[in-house]
Structures are given as C-alpha cells and as structure tokens.
Design a protein around this motif. Sequence first.
Motif, short mmCIF file in Angstrom:
data_model
loop_
_atom_site.label_atom_id
_atom_site.label_comp_id
_atom_site.label_asym_id
_atom_site.label_seq_id
_atom_site.Cartn_x
_atom_site.Cartn_y
_atom_site.Cartn_z
N GLY A 1 -60.11 -44.35 70.29
CA GLY A 1 -60.04 -43.92 68.80
C GLY A 1 -60.32 -42.49 68.70
N LEU A 2 -59.69 -41.62 67.72
CA LEU A 2 -60.00 -40.32 67.55
C LEU A 2 -61.44 -39.92 67.23
N VAL A 3 -61.93 -38.98 67.58
CA VAL A 3 -63.48 -38.43 67.25
C VAL A 3 -63.10 -36.94 66.90
N VAL B 1 -57.98 -50.43 63.14
CA VAL B 1 -59.00 -51.26 62.47
C VAL B 1 -59.33 -50.46 61.17
N PHE B 2 -59.30 -49.04 61.08
CA PHE B 2 -59.78 -48.37 59.76
C PHE B 2 -58.53 -48.32 58.90
N VAL B 3 -58.30 -49.57 58.35
CA VAL B 3 -57.04 -49.85 57.37
C VAL B 3 -56.82 -49.32 56.41
N GLU B 4 -58.29 -48.62 55.92
CA GLU B 4 -58.38 -48.21 54.53
C GLU B 4 -57.40 -46.79 54.69
N ASP B 5 -57.28 -46.12 55.82
CA ASP B 5 -56.55 -44.87 55.75
C ASP B 5 -54.99 -44.93 55.55
N THR B 6 -54.51 -46.25 55.54
CA THR B 6 -52.98 -46.51 55.22
C THR B 6 -52.43 -46.75 54.06
N GLN C 1 -50.77 -39.57 65.32
CA GLN C 1 -50.89 -40.95 66.19
C GLN C 1 -50.95 -42.06 65.41
N ARG C 2 -51.42 -41.91 64.27
CA ARG C 2 -51.98 -43.16 63.26
C ARG C 2 -50.54 -43.40 62.17
N ARG C 3 -49.67 -42.70 62.46
CA ARG C 3 -48.56 -43.08 61.45
C ARG C 3 -47.86 -44.45 61.75
N GLY D 1 -55.94 -42.46 53.27
CA GLY D 1 -56.75 -43.32 52.44
C GLY D 1 -58.47 -43.07 51.97
N GLY D 2 -58.98 -42.43 53.47
CA GLY D 2 -60.44 -42.24 53.47
C GLY D 2 -60.61 -40.97 52.53
N ASP D 3 -59.47 -40.39 52.20
CA ASP D 3 -59.75 -39.03 51.09
C ASP D 3 -59.86 -39.57 49.88
N GLY E 1 -59.00 -31.84 56.65
CA GLY E 1 -58.23 -31.87 58.11
C GLY E 1 -57.01 -32.87 58.01
N ARG E 2 -57.01 -33.84 57.27
CA ARG E 2 -56.19 -35.19 57.13
C ARG E 2 -55.27 -35.06 55.79
N THR E 3 -55.63 -34.56 54.82
CA THR E 3 -54.91 -34.57 53.68
C THR E 3 -54.68 -33.26 53.07
N VAL F 1 -66.19 -32.43 57.68
CA VAL F 1 -66.36 -33.74 57.43
C VAL F 1 -64.92 -34.29 57.54
N LEU F 2 -64.84 -35.71 58.05
CA LEU F 2 -63.64 -36.16 58.23
C LEU F 2 -62.77 -36.38 57.16
N HIS F 3 -63.35 -37.16 56.13
CA HIS F 3 -62.73 -37.62 54.84
C HIS F 3 -63.64 -37.30 53.80
N LYS G 1 -64.67 -39.67 51.43
CA LYS G 1 -65.50 -40.93 51.39
C LYS G 1 -66.43 -40.84 52.58
N SER G 2 -66.29 -40.01 53.54
CA SER G 2 -67.50 -39.84 54.32
C SER G 2 -68.48 -39.14 53.93
N ALA G 3 -68.27 -38.45 52.94
CA ALA G 3 -69.40 -37.76 52.26
C ALA G 3 -69.93 -38.01 50.72
N LYS H 1 -69.28 -44.69 65.92
CA LYS H 1 -69.12 -43.76 67.05
C LYS H 1 -67.69 -43.10 66.96
N LEU H 2 -66.70 -43.81 66.04
CA LEU H 2 -65.60 -43.11 65.97
C LEU H 2 -65.33 -42.61 64.60
N GLU H 3 -66.51 -42.22 63.92
CA GLU H 3 -66.42 -41.68 62.70
C GLU H 3 -66.03 -42.61 61.54
N GLY H 4 -66.19 -43.86 61.78
CA GLY H 4 -65.70 -44.87 60.80
C GLY H 4 -67.07 -45.22 60.00
N CYS H 5 -66.84 -45.70 58.78
CA CYS H 5 -68.06 -46.13 57.84
C CYS H 5 -67.35 -47.33 57.17
N VAL H 6 -68.33 -47.81 56.34
CA VAL H 6 -68.19 -49.54 55.77
C VAL H 6 -66.79 -49.23 54.69
N1 LIG Z 1 -61.56 -43.71 56.13
C1 LIG Z 1 -62.12 -43.62 57.20
O1 LIG Z 1 -63.52 -43.19 57.00
N2 LIG Z 1 -61.72 -43.70 58.32
C2 LIG Z 1 -62.13 -43.48 59.52
C3 LIG Z 1 -61.20 -43.04 60.65
C4 LIG Z 1 -61.90 -42.62 61.86
C5 LIG Z 1 -60.96 -42.46 63.06
N3 LIG Z 1 -61.29 -42.62 64.46
C6 LIG Z 1 -60.00 -41.35 62.60
O2 LIG Z 1 -60.38 -40.25 63.22
O3 LIG Z 1 -58.81 -41.43 62.05
#
Ligand SMILES: NC(=O)NCCC[C@H](N)C(=O)O
Length: 256
Positions: free
Chosen positions: A18-20, A64-69, A86-88, A116-118, A132-134, A161-163, A165-167, A241-246
């Motif tokens: 997975g991406l980091v 597994v990080f289905v929220e983003d879709t 690569q996630r599309r 979706g995490g944004d 970086g994503r949206t 920060v990635l998203h 909702k990470s913040a 470890k892959l920047e995922g959260c609940v």
């Molecule tokens: N909504 C989220 O917080 N998604 C986490 C995604 C982590 C995944 N390794 C990624 O970089 O896309």
Amino acid sequence: MTRGIALVRRPGDRLTDGLVTHIARSDVDVARARRQHEAYRAALAEAGWEVREVAPADDCPDAVFVEDTVVVCDDLAVLTRPGAPQRRPEIAGTEKTVREAGLEVVRVEAPGTLDGGDVLQVGTTVYVGLGGRTDEEGVAQLGARLATRGRTVVPVPLRAVLHLKSAVTALPDGTLLALPELFDAAALGQPVRAVDEEAGCHVVPLGDDLVLLAASAPRTAALVAELGFTPVVVDISEYEKLEGCVTCLSVLIPRG
Ligand SMILES: NC(=O)NCCC[C@H](N)C(=O)O
C-alpha cells in the motif's frame, strides 16, 4: 432493524504494498491486519450496522481503504476519482455494491480528482480537503452534485497530511476534533477542539452516543467519554502503517 449499511472491503495479500506518503514505510503483518479487520467489522455489527462487503480488489493494495472510493450523501453515491492513479481500479467494485444498495450513482469525472477521505460531512456542511489527492476540480464537481441534496461544500487547504479526515473529524454533536497544525483550520469557519494524539482526530460516530476510534488514541478515548459519549475502541495498527485510520475502513450509509 439495523442503523443502515456499513460498506467494508477485506484486505488482500498485497496490503503490504500500500501507498505511504507522509510516514516512513514499515512492515505490515497481513495476518494481523486480517484479524484487525475482522474485529473492526464485528465492532460495526455490534453497534447495529449491517456490514456489507464490497468484492475484494486484491490487485489494488489499498482497496481495504474503501472510504476513498465513494461519498454517500442521503440517497446519492458519488463515486470518486482517486488522486493516486493506481487506486482508480478500486471504483468498479464499489459502484456495483452501491447500485445494489439502491443508491443513485454519479461520479467525479476526469480531470477532477477526489478521495473520500477528504470529505467530512457535518450537518449540511461538507468540508473537503484540498491537498495531494483532491484538487479544485474535484471539489467543484462534488459541490455541484451535493448541492442537489441541499449541502454546501467548504474547501479546506491541507498541509503535510494525506487527507482532511486524517486531521479533523466530528463527534456526534458536531464538535470538531483536530490537529489544527495539519491544515488551514481557519477555513472551517468554526472552532475546533485540539487533541494531542494523531489518531485522536479520527473518529466515526456510529449512532446514538457511540464513537469509534483507534486504540492508539487512549487519551482521546478518555476525552470522548468525559464529553458524554461511549468510545468503541479498535486496534488498527497494521492500517496505521499505511496512513489508514478508523474512518477509511468503511462507508456508513444510514437507513433513509
Ligand atoms: N481515507 C483514508 O484515510 N485513507 C487512507 C488511505 C491510505 C492509503 N495507503 C493511501 O495512501 O491511499
């Protein structure tokens, strides 16, 4: 009677690839991740949600990080166009599941990008992280789609920060829990309650007073309890470890 549907997607064998982006890579224990996912699903079910699985997409390590879709708002599902190309391919499975759930389906179109995490929905306000994503085009497209459901989109610039909702995420009463240094908190237009643990700003209201959060945020779990809510704690160390959260391991679709 359940509270609604909770979409999840099981991790595949390639999870460890997975991406980091903002943290150093460390080894993911896939067997442990599977056990943690099982416990996460059980916590959702225990809280009254019908857990429904999106078909696995095992070629996509981050599936597994289905929220983003997908972003679900009332009866509308907005399929995203993830910022990481690569996630599309993850979108197709999500589309099938939300169609089967009877939602109206629209999508973010190229060249816009949106994860979706944004997307943080609080009442009729929808905060959307710009990072970086949206991108601005993705925010504009989401804004137009959600305007049909009476929602107002507020863009929020992110820092390292990635998203969004990470913040920052919201408790059931709308209180925003945040690490304000990670984003332009003034853009929210309302005060936040700062937490002192990174995972403490990731909470998922599960209905009534239930609040899902990670075991890595014990002080925030205590705060949540002090504020009168009931913490539901899950260990998601392998996903962190892959920047995922609940938030990112499910999409909640409340019963209409
Ligand atoms: N909504 C989220 O917080 N998604 C986490 C995604 C982590 C995944 N390794 C990624 O970089 O896309």
